[in-house]
Design a protein around this motif. Structure first.
Motif, PDB file in Angstrom:
ATOM      1  N   SER A 177       0.816  -1.220   0.000  1.00 43.69           N
ATOM      2  CA  SER A 177       0.000   0.000   0.000  1.00 43.69           C
ATOM      3  C   SER A 177       0.848   1.267   0.000  1.00 43.69           C
ATOM      4  O   SER A 177       0.405   2.306  -0.472  1.00 43.69           O
ATOM      5  CB  SER A 177      -0.958   0.010   1.186  1.00 43.69           C
ATOM      6  OG  SER A 177      -0.243   0.095   2.393  1.00 43.69           O
ATOM      7  N   SER A 218     -15.492  -8.134  -2.020  1.00 41.55           N
ATOM      8  CA  SER A 218     -14.469  -8.961  -2.666  1.00 41.55           C
ATOM      9  C   SER A 218     -14.821 -10.441  -2.577  1.00 41.55           C
ATOM     10  O   SER A 218     -14.497 -11.209  -3.464  1.00 41.55           O
ATOM     11  CB  SER A 218     -13.099  -8.702  -2.049  1.00 41.55           C
ATOM     12  OG  SER A 218     -12.965  -9.397  -0.830  1.00 41.55           O
ATOM     13  N   ILE A 236      -6.417 -13.995  -1.790  1.00 47.36           N
ATOM     14  CA  ILE A 236      -5.890 -12.967  -2.699  1.00 47.36           C
ATOM     15  C   ILE A 236      -6.882 -11.829  -2.840  1.00 47.36           C
ATOM     16  O   ILE A 236      -6.515 -10.649  -2.816  1.00 47.36           O
ATOM     17  CB  ILE A 236      -5.555 -13.585  -4.079  1.00 47.36           C
ATOM     18  CG1 ILE A 236      -4.343 -14.498  -3.911  1.00 47.36           C
ATOM     19  CG2 ILE A 236      -5.280 -12.504  -5.113  1.00 47.36           C
ATOM     20  CD1 ILE A 236      -3.874 -15.149  -5.171  1.00 47.36           C
ATOM     21  N   ARG A 237      -8.176 -12.168  -2.920  1.00 53.12           N
ATOM     22  CA  ARG A 237      -9.194 -11.120  -3.032  1.00 53.12           C
ATOM     23  C   ARG A 237      -9.197 -10.232  -1.791  1.00 53.12           C
ATOM     24  O   ARG A 237      -9.260  -9.010  -1.881  1.00 53.12           O
ATOM     25  CB  ARG A 237     -10.570 -11.747  -3.260  1.00 53.12           C
ATOM     26  CG  ARG A 237     -10.786 -12.121  -4.715  1.00 53.12           C
ATOM     27  CD  ARG A 237     -12.173 -12.675  -4.954  1.00 53.12           C
ATOM     28  NE  ARG A 237     -12.218 -14.115  -4.757  1.00 53.12           N
ATOM     29  CZ  ARG A 237     -13.159 -14.726  -4.050  1.00 53.12           C
ATOM     30  NH1 ARG A 237     -14.104 -14.021  -3.463  1.00 53.12           N
ATOM     31  NH2 ARG A 237     -13.152 -16.033  -3.933  1.00 53.12           N
ATOM     32  N   VAL A 240      -6.060  -7.964  -1.873  1.00 51.20           N
ATOM     33  CA  VAL A 240      -6.200  -6.823  -2.780  1.00 51.20           C
ATOM     34  C   VAL A 240      -7.096  -5.767  -2.150  1.00 51.20           C
ATOM     35  O   VAL A 240      -6.797  -4.567  -2.191  1.00 51.20           O
ATOM     36  CB  VAL A 240      -6.748  -7.281  -4.151  1.00 51.20           C
ATOM     37  CG1 VAL A 240      -7.082  -6.085  -5.025  1.00 51.20           C
ATOM     38  CG2 VAL A 240      -5.729  -8.169  -4.841  1.00 51.20           C
ATOM     39  N   LEU A 244      -5.713  -1.979  -1.312  1.00 50.81           N
ATOM     40  CA  LEU A 244      -6.221  -0.765  -1.953  1.00 50.81           C
ATOM     41  C   LEU A 244      -6.883   0.156  -0.926  1.00 50.81           C
ATOM     42  O   LEU A 244      -6.764   1.381  -1.005  1.00 50.81           O
ATOM     43  CB  LEU A 244      -7.213  -1.128  -3.066  1.00 50.81           C
ATOM     44  CG  LEU A 244      -6.600  -1.942  -4.210  1.00 50.81           C
ATOM     45  CD1 LEU A 244      -7.637  -2.251  -5.269  1.00 50.81           C
ATOM     46  CD2 LEU A 244      -5.429  -1.199  -4.832  1.00 50.81           C
TER      47      LEU A 244
END
Lengths: 368, 261
Positions: A177, A218, A236-237, A240, A244
């Motif tokens: 990040s 997600s 992984i979702r 992410v 973000l």
């Protein structure tokens, strides 16, 4: 106090002791009992400390059970840390197969081994080591954790859990990040309207949504938009999403630093013929980031604690694991120990980050 | 450039009739404020020009247009035959040829003095680190503070910082030097050391444009003095003419105000 004599005679000793106790009384009078309101506050504070701290110490340390292997070893007079010991593997690694846990430990040792030289001043290859930590280490760790190659058996991410999962999510979130946040901050201040509009839009959308919504989106909504048969790993979702989400906050912190760098710095760099990226990378960013270290670390600490929300999408991090073992029929009624232990671990990591940021601030201060 | 400093050069001879900077009818606005009005100016190689005028007269804006820190909106600016437009390639190329010294020094506070000097040579001119450091030490010696190389800007006095700033610009081997009120932020006892460094530069034949109120400097060093007021060039003369025989009333008023005491 100089000279040879000061404490030689007993009289003198008592005199100096007396002097000190007078100092203490004076200090108490000016700091604790300077007015009737302050006196009242002091008394209330002392009372709160008296009713809370000794019983806690009694419960957590003095009356606690430390050794044992089953529920029968708990006297129930104080905390039963046997509970934590019994479930230690689950708390640390989740459902990661016991025979494969060494892979996680190797990665830990690698990380600590690479971090220690970075703290030793005078170590020469800090740049190389940092590159290793940022680019090589994650790849090694990825293959270690997931396996399915180099003769290591596959360990599905659904088996990852406990403190291990918490560290994976927060470290990936933190490391990824920061650069994304920096790019967003630069983008938001860009003179190119499209770049700045996209950056502003991105930041405001992610900042305006609770993390728990991001995680739900997600894991529940996102797969609906994917074509049939295509699927990303749940972890992984979540990664992410966390990444973000955190990047949007970092971007705003970094933007504050960018605005605090005097315009003359950019002009001086430009007057020397430096390009935009050189100016930003060599002149503006180092100064801006230095100024916002407390804010960045604050965001990282928040991110670290927010990782506990992955529980809501069925990932069992440290807190999630504690909640699961709390429902085990053989060990009902030990949730307080579990939560206290979790709080202690979280506090240790967060306090460490906070101290490190103070150390960085001091080290980077160049007297201006 | 030679290491030796010629103590007694004939400054006048070094000027050629070779325009390095040319401004044709330059206008600039800040919003509604017309800050530069129809500026026409030619600076020849080796020429040293002092620009003075009351505050808000546009003199700083004028020299900042020459290295495109400010963008002019009308007219043309040529530096060494290249026209300054919005084209970034041209702008960066011109900035490599034009050094600038600021009122507030603008040293990079997070870097040592040596790193301040070597940064642009390494990243812009792509010099090897060692060569850049040798170059930096050479210029630090020229401004007489080589012993400060490993300190940070915050540890130096204002005068020392400004001399470092001059050395930093020189490390890029500029053909033109712009000075934007280089002594205005200094304590009085430090002005001389900075002016000395500038005078030395003048003796070496550097093309210089200085926005300054140091009239002593103008008298000894300048080939031409330009007086600006309200965005216009009001008077443009050799220094002796300028100080002894100003024509315009505004010039007279300005001179009487700054030379009064």
């Amino acid at each position: 106090m100089s000279g040879k004599l000061p404490y030689k005679s007993i009289e003198y000793f008592f005199m100096s002791l007396n002097g000190k106790s007078i100092d203490l009384l004076r200090w108490m009078k000016s700091n604790l009992f300077s007015s009737s309101l302050n006196t009242l506050l002091t008394i209330i504070s002392l009372w709160i400390i008296y009713v809370s701290v000794p019983p806690f110490i009694q419960w957590a340390l003095l009356d606690a059970n430390w050794v044992g292997s089953s529920r029968d070893d708990c006297s129930r007079e104080g905390a039963c840390w046997v509970y934590i010991g019994f479930w230690f593997k689950q708390i640390m690694y989740g459902r990661y197969p016991e025979t494969e846990v060494w892979r996680v430990n190797v990665s830990y040792i690698l990380l600590v081994g690479a971090l220690i030289p970075l703290f030793i001043s005078g170590f020469k290859h800090k740049g190389l080591l940092t590159l290793f930590l940022l680019f090589v280490y994650p790849i090694i760790s990825y293959f270690l954790f997931i396996g399915d190659s180099f003769g290591l058996p596959l360990v599905e991410t659904s088996l990852w859990g406990g403190l291990f999962l918490t560290l994976v999510i927060s470290l990936v979130g933190i490391v990824a990040s920061l650069p994304i946040g920096i790019m967003l901050a630069l983008g938001r201040r860009s003179s190119m309207p499209i770049v700045s509009a996209i950056s502003i839009g991105f930041i405001e959308i992610w900042r305006g949504v609770p993390l728990i919504t991001v995680l739900f989106m997600s894991s529940v909504m996102f797969p609906l938009f994917l074509p049939e048969g295509m699927n990303f790993d749940k972890l992984i979702r979540a990664l992410v999403g966390v990444m973000l989400f955190s990047a949007a906050y970092i971007a705003e912190v970094v933007r504050g630093g960018l605005q605090a760098v005097p315009k003359g710095q950019i002009e001086a760099a430009e007057a020397l013929g430096m390009s935009y990226w050189n100016t930003m990378g060599l002149i503006v960013m180092p100064q801006a980031l230095k100024m916002v270290i407390p804010g960045i670390v604050n965001s990282f600490i928040a991110l670290f604690k927010d990782t506990t929300l992955v529980l809501t999408i069925g990932l069992f991090d440290l807190l999630g694991t504690i909640q699961i073992i709390g429902t085990n029929a053989d060990w009902l009624g030990f949730h307080i120990e579990g939560y206290v232990f979790t709080a202690f671990i979280f506090w240790t990591f967060c306090f460490g980050m906070s101290r490190y940021s103070m150390h960085l601030e001091k080290k980077l201060h160049t007297g201006h | 450039m030679s290491e030796q400093v010629d103590v007694q050069p004939n400054i006048e001879q070094s000027i050629s009739n070779d325009p390095m900077i040319k401004l044709n009818g330059v206008h600039k606005w800040f919003g509604d404020f017309h800050v530069l009005k129809d500026i026409n100016l030619t600076v020849n190689r080796g020429e040293r020009i002092v620009i003075c005028g009351p505050s808000g007269s546009g003199k700083s804006t004028l020299i900042r247009c020459i290295n495109h820190l400010e963008e002019h909106q009308h007219g043309q600016i040529f530096v060494e035959g290249t026209e300054l437009t919005g084209d970034l390639k041209h702008v960066e190329q011109i900035r490599r040829e034009v050094g600038m010294v600021f009122q507030q020094f603008n040293l990079f506070p997070h870097l040592t003095i040596l790193d301040n000097l070597t940064l642009a040579p390494i990243w812009v001119r792509k010099l090897p680190k060692k060569e850049a450091e040798e170059l930096a030490m050479k210029y630090l010696e020229r401004v007489k503070i080589p012993e400060q190389a490993n300190k940070y800007p915050g540890q130096l006095s204002g005068g020392q910082q400004q001399r470092v700033a001059i050395a930093r610009s020189l490390c890029m081997n500029p053909k033109i030097m712009l000075f934007d009120e280089p002594t205005s932020a200094l304590d009085p006892e430090m002005i001389k050391e900075v002016l000395d460094a500038m005078i030395e530069l003048a003796h070496e034949g550097m093309t210089m444009l200085c926005v300054t109120h140091e009239m002593g400097f103008a008298k000894t060093v300048a080939n031409r003095v330009i007086f600006m007021d309200e965005g216009q060039i009001i008077e443009e003369k050799e220094p002796i003419e300028f100080f002894n025989n100003p024509q315009n009333d505004r010039t007279k008023l300005f001179l009487s105000q700054i030379l009064a005491h």
